[in-house]
Motif scaffolding. Structure first.
Motif, PDB file in Angstrom:
ATOM      1  N   LYS A 287       1.310   3.798   7.173  1.00 33.81           N
ATOM      2  CA  LYS A 287       0.042   3.540   6.496  1.00 33.81           C
ATOM      3  C   LYS A 287       0.062   2.191   5.791  1.00 33.81           C
ATOM      4  N   GLU A 288       1.154   1.894   5.083  1.00 33.51           N
ATOM      5  CA  GLU A 288       1.229   0.621   4.367  1.00 33.51           C
ATOM      6  C   GLU A 288       1.415  -0.544   5.336  1.00 33.51           C
ATOM      7  N   ARG A 289       2.155  -0.316   6.421  1.00 33.39           N
ATOM      8  CA  ARG A 289       2.319  -1.388   7.418  1.00 33.39           C
ATOM      9  C   ARG A 289       0.973  -1.764   8.033  1.00 33.39           C
ATOM     10  N   MET A 290       0.152  -0.754   8.301  1.00 36.39           N
ATOM     11  CA  MET A 290      -1.185  -1.020   8.824  1.00 36.39           C
ATOM     12  C   MET A 290      -2.020  -1.798   7.816  1.00 36.39           C
ATOM     13  N   GLU A 291      -1.943  -1.395   6.554  1.00 38.69           N
ATOM     14  CA  GLU A 291      -2.722  -2.065   5.512  1.00 38.69           C
ATOM     15  C   GLU A 291      -2.302  -3.517   5.353  1.00 38.69           C
ATOM     16  N   ARG A 292      -0.990  -3.770   5.397  1.00 44.37           N
ATOM     17  CA  ARG A 292      -0.501  -5.148   5.288  1.00 44.37           C
ATOM     18  C   ARG A 292      -0.962  -5.988   6.481  1.00 44.37           C
TER      19      ARG A 292
END
Length: 347
Positions: A287-292
């Motif tokens: 989820k955070e990798r996608m957001e970054r």
């Protein structure tokens, strides 16, 4: 390619082309202008359907037809590449791609990456059985087992032996191209499908080497990203120009942040290794990798772009017109073939 010495192989005879260079069907990256330019320069251009709708791919094919000046209904001297697992979704729905593509009469269709490719080979053959036209079928293979099935069971026309060096998607367990090609040529009979190589090829010297190994031609992807006609963004092309021979990695991390998952087992993608890979190795959540990734893209940052490219990315350092790339590769290939011939003393 007028007034230039031709290179004759089983591939050039099959396609009626002057140089054994094929443009790989790189999804939305290949513009109609690029595909047409490769064909006009004496090679063979492919468009990539990827995730396009039937309307979109029809528009691209017709754009090539206009550039080439081919009249409606006339066979078109290009091919169209399709992805097997995407066909699994489209061909049973309301917007099947294969009939739309074949109705435009491209000379070839390229099948890759799916568990049901044999089904789609059959679909193409059945479509052609009802008209006076035979579409040539290319299939990517990443192993000897894949090659023998495509040749002996499906009866395809061209095997594209794709090594682990290849950019974009390919077999995660594939050997290097030189090993794979040699192994495939040992089991494919002379009267079988034409065999060409793909993966890590960016120079005429490499093409000449593969031809002397026994390949009938090559399919190039990454080399044609360094062209004005390639539909990569300016930022992505800047990343390519700065890349070296150690700049790429294979991983599903690129597809994860790109929302392009769905690939068959043992298929992954090679791209420029950047902060997308750093995030993965740091153990950051998906989820955070996608957001970054999304945030970097929105802010115009280049260090989390998904830039598909093969290991040969570091062998090119400038952008050129597609036609010039074909011409230069052809001339360099001729030069190195002549060098190889000179190693044998005249009797």
């Amino acid at each position: 390619m007028q007034n230039m010495q031709q290179i004759q192989t089983a591939l050039t005879r099959l396609l009626g082309i002057s140089t054994p260079i094929v443009l790989a069907p790189m999804g939305a990256v290949v513009s109609p202008e690029m595909a047409a330019a490769v064909t006009l320069a004496g090679g063979f251009g492919f468009l990539g359907a990827a995730l396009a709708t039937s309307v979109q791919i029809k528009q691209r094919i017709q754009a090539v037809r206009k550039i080439l000046g081919a009249v409606p209904e006339a066979p078109l001297p290009i091919g169209v590449g399709v992805i097997g697992w995407c066909l699994d979704k489209t061909e049973l729905g309301e917007d099947p791609l294969i009939p739309t593509i074949l109705a435009e009469r491209p000379k070839a269709i390229w099948l890759a990456f799916g568990d049901n490719l044999g089904r789609y080979v059959k679909t193409v053959r059945e479509y052609d059985a009802n008209r006076n036209f035979r579409t040539l079928i290319f299939v990517i293979v990443n192993s000897v087992e894949d090659a023998t099935k495509a040749a002996n069971v499906w009866g395809v026309d061209v095997l594209v032996a794709q090594g682990i060096e290849s950019g974009g998607h390919g077999g995660s367990k594939a050997p290097t191209l030189s090993i794979l090609l040699t192994a495939i040529l040992r089991v494919i009979p002379q009267n079988g499908p034409v065999v060409i190589g793909a993966g890590g090829i960016a120079t005429g010297a490499q093409i000449a080497s593969l031809l002397t190994t026994g390949a009938s031609g090559v399919a190039l992807g990454t080399r044609f990203l360094f062209t004005h006609e390639a539909q990569y963004s300016a930022a992505s092309k800047e990343v390519l120009l700065a890349a070296g021979i150690h700049s790429t990695e294979r991983s599903m991390a690129f597809d994860e942040v790109n929302r392009t998952m769905g690939w068959p087992r043992d298929i992954d993608g090679r791209a420029i290794a950047n902060k997308i890979m750093d995030d993965l190795k740091e153990g950051i959540s998906l989820k955070e990798r996608m957001e970054r990734h999304d945030s970097g893209k929105e802010n115009g940052e280049k260090d989390r772009l998904v830039v598909w490219a093969g290991m040969a990315v570091g062998l090119t350092d400038q952008l050129k017109c597609t036609a010039d790339v074909v011409k230069e590769l052809h001339e360099e290939t001729l030069e190195f073939l002549k060098r190889a011939a000179s190693l044998i003393p005249a009797s």
